[in-house]
Write an enzyme that holds these catalytic residues in place. Structure first.
Site, PDB file in Angstrom:
ATOM      1  N   ASP A   1      29.260  21.438 -35.682  1.00 36.01           N
ATOM      2  CA  ASP A   1      29.473  20.598 -34.501  1.00 36.01           C
ATOM      3  C   ASP A   1      29.806  19.156 -34.895  1.00 36.01           C
ATOM      4  OD1 ASP A   1      29.658  20.067 -31.804  1.00 36.01           O
ATOM      5  OD2 ASP A   1      27.504  19.932 -31.468  1.00 36.01           O
TER       6      ASP A   1
ATOM      7  N   ARG B   1      33.688  14.007 -32.134  1.00 40.85           N
ATOM      8  CA  ARG B   1      33.128  12.665 -32.324  1.00 40.85           C
ATOM      9  C   ARG B   1      33.618  12.042 -33.631  1.00 40.85           C
ATOM     10  NH1 ARG B   1      27.253  14.633 -31.289  1.00 40.85           N
ATOM     11  NH2 ARG B   1      28.405  16.603 -31.244  1.00 40.85           N
ATOM     12  N   TRP B   2      33.811  12.869 -34.630  1.00 43.64           N
ATOM     13  CA  TRP B   2      34.348  12.371 -35.917  1.00 43.64           C
ATOM     14  C   TRP B   2      35.733  11.761 -35.684  1.00 43.64           C
ATOM     15  CZ3 TRP B   2      38.686  13.272 -38.863  1.00 43.64           C
ATOM     16  CH2 TRP B   2      38.644  12.873 -40.206  1.00 43.64           C
TER      17      TRP B   2
ATOM     18  N   ARG C   1      41.087  14.504 -30.841  1.00 45.12           N
ATOM     19  CA  ARG C   1      40.012  15.440 -31.200  1.00 45.12           C
ATOM     20  C   ARG C   1      40.466  16.510 -32.184  1.00 45.12           C
ATOM     21  NH1 ARG C   1      35.414  15.958 -28.219  1.00 45.12           N
ATOM     22  NH2 ARG C   1      35.476  18.174 -28.698  1.00 45.12           N
TER      23      ARG C   1
ATOM     24  N   HIS D   1      39.074  18.748 -35.737  1.00 45.14           N
ATOM     25  CA  HIS D   1      39.036  20.193 -35.993  1.00 45.14           C
ATOM     26  C   HIS D   1      39.769  20.519 -37.291  1.00 45.14           C
ATOM     27  CE1 HIS D   1      37.128  20.758 -32.222  1.00 45.14           C
ATOM     28  NE2 HIS D   1      38.172  20.459 -31.480  1.00 45.14           N
TER      29      HIS D   1
ATOM     30  N   GLU E   1      31.891  29.572 -24.211  1.00 45.76           N
ATOM     31  CA  GLU E   1      31.941  28.460 -23.254  1.00 45.76           C
ATOM     32  C   GLU E   1      33.031  27.440 -23.617  1.00 45.76           C
ATOM     33  OE1 GLU E   1      28.760  29.506 -24.547  1.00 45.76           O
ATOM     34  OE2 GLU E   1      28.750  30.783 -22.774  1.00 45.76           O
TER      35      GLU E   1
ATOM     36  N   TRP F   1      36.093  27.698 -23.839  1.00 45.41           N
ATOM     37  CA  TRP F   1      37.347  27.817 -23.070  1.00 45.41           C
ATOM     38  C   TRP F   1      37.451  26.741 -21.998  1.00 45.41           C
ATOM     39  CZ3 TRP F   1      40.777  30.944 -25.259  1.00 45.41           C
ATOM     40  CH2 TRP F   1      40.324  32.031 -25.996  1.00 45.41           C
TER      41      TRP F   1
ATOM     42  N   LEU G   1      30.443  37.302 -51.127  1.00 43.57           N
ATOM     43  CA  LEU G   1      30.026  36.624 -49.890  1.00 43.57           C
ATOM     44  C   LEU G   1      30.712  37.190 -48.648  1.00 43.57           C
ATOM     45  CD1 LEU G   1      28.650  33.982 -48.572  1.00 43.57           C
ATOM     46  CD2 LEU G   1      30.925  33.005 -48.747  1.00 43.57           C
TER      47      LEU G   1
ATOM     48  N   ARG H   1      22.573  23.033 -38.011  1.00 41.44           N
ATOM     49  CA  ARG H   1      23.473  22.482 -37.003  1.00 41.44           C
ATOM     50  C   ARG H   1      23.768  21.031 -37.343  1.00 41.44           C
ATOM     51  NH1 ARG H   1      24.180  23.350 -30.593  1.00 41.44           N
ATOM     52  NH2 ARG H   1      25.946  21.942 -30.337  1.00 41.44           N
TER      53      ARG H   1
ATOM     54  N   GLU I   1      14.598  29.676 -40.109  1.00 42.39           N
ATOM     55  CA  GLU I   1      14.265  28.263 -40.325  1.00 42.39           C
ATOM     56  C   GLU I   1      15.441  27.427 -39.829  1.00 42.39           C
ATOM     57  OE1 GLU I   1      11.361  27.099 -41.418  1.00 42.39           O
ATOM     58  OE2 GLU I   1      10.633  29.155 -41.543  1.00 42.39           O
TER      59      GLU I   1
END
Ligand code: IPE
Ligand code: IPE
Ligand code: MG
Length: 258
Positions: free
Chosen positions: A38, A42-43, A51, A55, A85, A87, A149, A206, A225
């Site tokens: 997330d 804002r970055w 925006r 991304h 959400e 969308w 992985l 997060r 955790e």
């Protein structure tokens, strides 16, 4: 293998990181790490950029994070890339995000194949643009024989919908006689979820300072955790991931016991 990768900005940083990695590998590494990536918007805003620039930058961090996760021996890395959400966002932003799998996999798939990474996806495929789905399905197909992985993208994923669909499937199987009520337990129910093939996340990360789950893996995170950071996803780096794992290693997980 890691010495060959460009990690830090200079040699000193690289060797400090190398030492940290070696140290951390002496203690148990979380098997499944899930990340809510997330803070891209804002970055970008902080830099007076659109925006979507955030991304794009965030995509590069996915690549770096995957490399380090592989090196550490993490088995599954689940990355929340787009929620059911999301969308609600402006059309141009959604379209841009939906172009990122094409770009990411178009650029990095050959490396992921070489690095023995298995690409997977969880989420609702039906609503995805054809080009997005095609890029992902190609990556899944081309990496299906790898056994390193697991890089699991949560794309158009929503946990409440996932649980509800699981319940509906259970009802169907019960009606058809495939499943008896007495056989339904937590383990069986887990097999009705999109994460049927994975263990539950050991560690949830997060970024961006938000302290919430935003409809992410509600069932699966019951005993995980949690590690939160104010760092915005495009600024997230190897040091941060190592710090999260180091913190995880110091936690005492009790699962209700003593
Ligand atoms: C996370 O960054 C990426 C997606 C949700 C696709 P955001 O776009 O949510 O960035 P902020 O939270 O607005 O800063
Ligand atoms: C969660 O971030 C979804 C992803 C990171 C893909 P959001 O930015 O959508 O979450 P909210 O709206 O702030 O809760
Ligand atoms: Mg956000």
């Amino acid at each position: 293998m890691f010495n060959k990768l460009r990690l830090g900005k200079n040699r000193n940083n690289t060797s400090t990181l190398r030492n940290k990695i070696d140290d951390i590998k002496k203690s148990p590494i979380p098997e499944h790490v899930a990340i809510i990536m997330d803070g891209n918007g804002r970055w970008a805003k902080k830099r007076a950029l659109p925006r979507i620039a955030g991304h794009h930058e965030g995509m590069k961090v996915v690549r770096k994070t995957t490399k380090l996760a592989s090196e550490l021996g993490i088995k599954t890395l689940t990355l929340y890339a787009f929620s059911t959400e999301n969308w609600k966002r402006p059309k141009n932003e959604v379209e841009y995000i939906m172009s990122l799998p094409d770009e990411f996999l178009g650029t990095f798939l050959p490396d992921l194949i070489k690095e023995n990474v298995q690409v997977k996806m969880m989420g609702y495929k039906n609503q995805l643009p054809v080009h997005t789905l095609r890029a992902i399905e190609k990556a899944i197909e081309d990496t299906k024989n790898n056994d390193g992985l697991v890089l699991n993208f949560a794309l158009n994923y929503g946990s409440r919908a996932e649980i509800l669909d699981g319940v509906k499937q259970v009802l169907n199987d019960s009606k058809s006689g495939k499943l008896k009520e007495t056989d339904l337990d937590e383990k069986v129910f887990s097999s009705y979820l999109m994460t049927a093939d994975f263990t539950d996340p050991d560690l949830l990360i997060r970024t961006s300072g938000e302290i919430r789950l935003s409809n992410f893996m509600l069932w699966q995170l019951a005993y995980s955790e949690f590690w939160f950071t104010d760092v915005l996803w495009p600024d997230f780096n190897e040091e941060h991931l190592l710090e999260a794992i180091e913190t995880f290693q110091k936690r005492q997980r009790r699962f209700g016991g003593i």
